[in-house]
Design a protein around this motif. Structure first.
Motif, PDB file in Angstrom:
ATOM      1  N   LYS A 215       0.689  -1.366  -0.094  1.00  0.00           N
ATOM      2  CA  LYS A 215       0.214   0.045  -0.168  1.00  0.00           C
ATOM      3  C   LYS A 215       1.491   1.139  -0.211  1.00  0.00           C
ATOM      4  O   LYS A 215       0.400   2.142  -0.434  1.00  0.00           O
ATOM      5  CB  LYS A 215      -1.116   0.090   0.847  1.00  0.00           C
ATOM      6  N   ALA A 216       1.893   1.398   0.936  1.00  0.00           N
ATOM      7  CA  ALA A 216       2.991   2.737   0.805  1.00  0.00           C
ATOM      8  C   ALA A 216       3.398   2.472  -0.670  1.00  0.00           C
ATOM      9  O   ALA A 216       3.302   3.995  -1.267  1.00  0.00           O
ATOM     10  CB  ALA A 216       4.043   2.806   1.579  1.00  0.00           C
ATOM     11  N   ASN A 217       3.488   1.825  -1.100  1.00  0.00           N
ATOM     12  CA  ASN A 217       4.403   1.732  -2.256  1.00  0.00           C
ATOM     13  C   ASN A 217       3.117   2.523  -3.137  1.00  0.00           C
ATOM     14  O   ASN A 217       3.576   3.506  -4.690  1.00  0.00           O
ATOM     15  CB  ASN A 217       5.394   0.773  -2.932  1.00  0.00           C
ATOM     16  N   ASN A 218       1.729   2.108  -4.051  1.00  0.00           N
ATOM     17  CA  ASN A 218       1.030   2.292  -4.342  1.00  0.00           C
ATOM     18  C   ASN A 218       0.776   3.241  -3.864  1.00  0.00           C
ATOM     19  O   ASN A 218       0.610   4.442  -5.236  1.00  0.00           O
ATOM     20  CB  ASN A 218      -0.026   0.924  -4.082  1.00  0.00           C
ATOM     21  N   PHE A 219       0.352   3.918  -2.849  1.00  0.00           N
ATOM     22  CA  PHE A 219      -0.379   5.170  -2.682  1.00  0.00           C
ATOM     23  C   PHE A 219       1.198   6.086  -2.852  1.00  0.00           C
ATOM     24  O   PHE A 219       0.257   7.264  -3.410  1.00  0.00           O
ATOM     25  CB  PHE A 219      -0.694   5.841  -0.863  1.00  0.00           C
ATOM     26  N   LEU A 220       2.255   6.006  -2.679  1.00  0.00           N
ATOM     27  CA  LEU A 220       2.778   7.058  -3.732  1.00  0.00           C
ATOM     28  C   LEU A 220       3.303   7.109  -5.105  1.00  0.00           C
ATOM     29  O   LEU A 220       3.289   7.709  -5.508  1.00  0.00           O
ATOM     30  CB  LEU A 220       4.626   6.980  -2.565  1.00  0.00           C
ATOM     31  N   ASN A 221       2.708   5.660  -5.848  1.00  0.00           N
ATOM     32  CA  ASN A 221       2.712   6.177  -7.211  1.00  0.00           C
ATOM     33  C   ASN A 221       1.544   6.633  -7.650  1.00  0.00           C
ATOM     34  O   ASN A 221       1.647   7.866  -7.967  1.00  0.00           O
ATOM     35  CB  ASN A 221       2.318   4.599  -7.669  1.00  0.00           C
ATOM     36  N   HIS A 222       0.309   6.613  -6.613  1.00  0.00           N
ATOM     37  CA  HIS A 222      -0.366   7.422  -6.846  1.00  0.00           C
ATOM     38  C   HIS A 222      -0.637   8.908  -6.051  1.00  0.00           C
ATOM     39  O   HIS A 222      -0.676  10.172  -7.816  1.00  0.00           O
ATOM     40  CB  HIS A 222      -2.013   7.039  -5.776  1.00  0.00           C
ATOM     41  N   GLY A 223      -0.387   8.773  -6.174  1.00  0.00           N
ATOM     42  CA  GLY A 223       0.083  10.573  -5.053  1.00  0.00           C
ATOM     43  C   GLY A 223       1.335  10.924  -5.571  1.00  0.00           C
ATOM     44  O   GLY A 223       0.574  12.783  -6.582  1.00  0.00           O
ATOM     45  N   LEU A 268       3.898  16.018   0.811  1.00  0.00           N
ATOM     46  CA  LEU A 268       2.373  15.902   1.069  1.00  0.00           C
ATOM     47  C   LEU A 268       2.057  14.725   0.889  1.00  0.00           C
ATOM     48  O   LEU A 268       1.465  13.901   1.410  1.00  0.00           O
ATOM     49  CB  LEU A 268       1.633  17.240   0.137  1.00  0.00           C
ATOM     50  N   VAL A 269       2.495  14.620  -0.400  1.00  0.00           N
ATOM     51  CA  VAL A 269       2.372  13.053  -0.692  1.00  0.00           C
ATOM     52  C   VAL A 269       2.910  11.989  -0.101  1.00  0.00           C
ATOM     53  O   VAL A 269       2.179  11.441   0.654  1.00  0.00           O
ATOM     54  CB  VAL A 269       2.627  12.926  -2.753  1.00  0.00           C
ATOM     55  N   LEU A 270       4.068  12.197   0.482  1.00  0.00           N
ATOM     56  CA  LEU A 270       5.115  11.404   0.730  1.00  0.00           C
ATOM     57  C   LEU A 270       4.483  10.945   2.677  1.00  0.00           C
ATOM     58  O   LEU A 270       4.388   9.807   2.975  1.00  0.00           O
ATOM     59  CB  LEU A 270       6.335  11.650   1.341  1.00  0.00           C
ATOM     60  N   PRO A 271       4.083  11.906   3.504  1.00  0.00           N
ATOM     61  CA  PRO A 271       3.697  11.412   4.668  1.00  0.00           C
ATOM     62  C   PRO A 271       1.720  10.844   4.678  1.00  0.00           C
ATOM     63  O   PRO A 271       1.991   9.757   5.426  1.00  0.00           O
ATOM     64  CB  PRO A 271       3.740  13.113   5.555  1.00  0.00           C
ATOM     65  N   TRP A 272       1.108  11.377   4.088  1.00  0.00           N
ATOM     66  CA  TRP A 272       0.458  10.435   3.286  1.00  0.00           C
ATOM     67  C   TRP A 272      -0.232   9.876   3.058  1.00  0.00           C
ATOM     68  O   TRP A 272      -0.743   8.645   3.377  1.00  0.00           O
ATOM     69  CB  TRP A 272      -0.479  11.782   3.185  1.00  0.00           C
ATOM     70  N   ALA A 273       0.837   9.532   2.442  1.00  0.00           N
ATOM     71  CA  ALA A 273       1.280   7.484   1.928  1.00  0.00           C
ATOM     72  C   ALA A 273       1.112   6.788   2.598  1.00  0.00           C
ATOM     73  O   ALA A 273       0.685   5.761   3.094  1.00  0.00           O
ATOM     74  CB  ALA A 273       2.188   7.735   0.463  1.00  0.00           C
ATOM     75  N   PHE A 274       2.268   7.571   3.709  1.00  0.00           N
ATOM     76  CA  PHE A 274       2.489   6.847   4.142  1.00  0.00           C
ATOM     77  C   PHE A 274       1.420   5.860   5.436  1.00  0.00           C
ATOM     78  O   PHE A 274       0.858   5.200   6.565  1.00  0.00           O
ATOM     79  CB  PHE A 274       3.721   6.554   5.383  1.00  0.00           C
ATOM     80  N   GLN A 289      -7.544  12.238   0.416  1.00  0.00           N
ATOM     81  CA  GLN A 289      -7.210  12.881   2.197  1.00  0.00           C
ATOM     82  C   GLN A 289      -5.431  14.020   1.114  1.00  0.00           C
ATOM     83  O   GLN A 289      -5.734  15.215   1.669  1.00  0.00           O
ATOM     84  CB  GLN A 289      -5.940  11.645   2.207  1.00  0.00           C
ATOM     85  N   VAL A 290      -5.542  13.034  -0.104  1.00  0.00           N
ATOM     86  CA  VAL A 290      -4.254  13.946  -1.365  1.00  0.00           C
ATOM     87  C   VAL A 290      -4.541  15.246  -1.431  1.00  0.00           C
ATOM     88  O   VAL A 290      -4.089  16.346  -1.081  1.00  0.00           O
ATOM     89  CB  VAL A 290      -3.281  13.493  -1.813  1.00  0.00           C
ATOM     90  N   LEU A 291      -5.666  14.879  -2.021  1.00  0.00           N
ATOM     91  CA  LEU A 291      -6.880  15.705  -3.181  1.00  0.00           C
ATOM     92  C   LEU A 291      -6.571  17.237  -1.521  1.00  0.00           C
ATOM     93  O   LEU A 291      -6.593  18.299  -1.848  1.00  0.00           O
ATOM     94  CB  LEU A 291      -7.681  15.887  -3.805  1.00  0.00           C
ATOM     95  N   GLN A 292      -7.722  17.184  -0.706  1.00  0.00           N
ATOM     96  CA  GLN A 292      -7.423  17.663   0.756  1.00  0.00           C
ATOM     97  C   GLN A 292      -6.077  18.388   1.172  1.00  0.00           C
ATOM     98  O   GLN A 292      -6.339  19.990   0.975  1.00  0.00           O
ATOM     99  CB  GLN A 292      -8.568  17.541   1.693  1.00  0.00           C
ATOM    100  N   ALA A 293      -5.460  17.685   1.122  1.00  0.00           N
ATOM    101  CA  ALA A 293      -4.191  17.866   2.029  1.00  0.00           C
ATOM    102  C   ALA A 293      -3.813  19.609   0.656  1.00  0.00           C
ATOM    103  O   ALA A 293      -2.728  20.728   0.779  1.00  0.00           O
ATOM    104  CB  ALA A 293      -2.620  17.015   1.219  1.00  0.00           C
ATOM    105  N   PHE A 294      -3.798  18.734  -0.954  1.00  0.00           N
ATOM    106  CA  PHE A 294      -2.891  20.017  -1.731  1.00  0.00           C
ATOM    107  C   PHE A 294      -3.920  21.409  -1.471  1.00  0.00           C
ATOM    108  O   PHE A 294      -3.692  22.331  -1.977  1.00  0.00           O
ATOM    109  CB  PHE A 294      -3.969  19.591  -3.218  1.00  0.00           C
TER     110      PHE A 294
END
Length: 325
Positions: A215-223, A268-274, A289-294
């Motif tokens: 999940k962490a790698n997938n979320f990093l790619n996605h973000g 933004l992307v890195l912390p929220w992915a983890f 979550q990431v779009l809200q952080a943006f």
């Protein structure tokens, strides 16, 4: 009113637009002067409106199609349209960022002309790359200092390991004489941030692998791809072609997109992915979550401000020497 003029649809500046859409298994069409997407339910078809005047990017994933009329209205509104894989990634096999861009050329020319003042000279291009690197760190420090949610998750900018990593980053960045050294310094910092984030979220065995399915790698790619969408939109609006990168090399046509996206990825992307991986969040929850952080940290505004500042600053030899002192 059935028809809008392009000026009507572009009243909201791209840097202030709130929406970035990812759609899958639907048909995008124009109906009654609006752009809609149609989904098929068991008993009926459902239509949903896309507020194109307040949208920067439209990503079309698996099982999507779009009509010519819809593309015409999206072009009038200045919306970037991209085709991608499931979940928003990859964009064209992750080899290159490809967008269907509106073909109206009524965009400012001052930023491209300013970019061209320095881009063909190695020393000036290196100075611009250092500006990017210092700006991303300032943004990281600003976001981590004031974001309460990140603080609650243990992401603190003033910890010994982060301060040490940033001190090393600044020393090596200032001393760099070519972009390859900046890339190496960037990679070392990001590796330190990965380690810090993994320890914070009890993912101690994490290893960054773009093809990994955890999940962490997938979320990093996605973000990261969401950040690429913002970066591409910023550059298109300012009229700067994606090939005029300052750091990521001259062999990738979309390289400047990566330079600009890097401004916000670590913050933004890195912390929220983890964090989302630790909480076993779904892909949709992470994306929201990431779009809200943006939005909360005005990521697109920051991209515009940084790129504009580089394009319009004084690129004379005397100015560069003064910046380095």
């Amino acid at each position: 009113m059935d028809d809008f003029s392009p000026s009507d649809l572009k009243t909201i500046l791209h840097s202030k637009r709130a929406n970035l859409y990812y759609l899958e298994y639907c048909r995008v069409m124009q109906k009654d002067g609006r752009v809609l997407y149609l989904t098929e339910a068991q008993k009926e078809n459902l239509y949903f409106n896309i507020p194109i005047a307040n949208t920067t990017v439209l990503l079309l994933g698996n099982g999507t199609s779009i009509t010519q009329a819809a593309m015409r209205m999206l072009a009038q509104a200045g919306v970037l349209v991209g085709f991608c894989g499931g979940g928003g990634t990859p964009l064209y096999m992750a080899c290159e960022v490809e967008w269907l861009t509106p073909q109206s050329e009524y965009r400012p020319t001052e930023y491209l002309q300013g970019w061209m003042q320095f881009w063909f000279e190695d020393e000036k291009r290196l100075a611009a790359a250092k500006y990017f690197q210092n700006a991303r760190i300032q943004y990281l420090q600003t976001v981590w200092q004031k974001d309460r949610d990140l603080k609650q998750e243990g992401f603190q900018i003033n910890t010994p390991e982060i301060e040490k990593a940033l001190a090393t980053f600044h020393t090596r960045t200032d001393a760099a004489t070519q972009s390859s050294e900046l890339l190496l310094t960037e990679a070392q910092l990001t590796k330190a941030l990965y380690k810090y984030a993994a320890n914070n979220t009890q993912l101690s065995h994490f290893s960054r692998q773009h093809q990994s399915q955890d999940k962490a790698n997938n979320f990093l790619n996605h973000g990261n791809y969401l950040a690429y969408g913002l970066a591409a939109s910023c550059l298109w609006v300012l009229g700067i072609p994606h090939g005029f990168a300052v750091m990521h090399g001259k062999t990738r046509r979309g390289a400047l997109v990566f330079d600009v996206a890097d401004l916000i990825k670590d913050a933004l992307v890195l912390p929220w992915a983890f964090i989302c991986a630790k909480e076993n969040a779904t892909e949709q929850e992470f994306r929201q979550q990431v779009l809200q952080a943006f939005t909360d940290h005005k990521a697109l505004d920051f991209m515009f401000d940084t790129v504009k500042a580089i394009a319009l600053q004084n690129h004379s030899a005397e100015a560069i020497e003064a910046q380095q002192l």
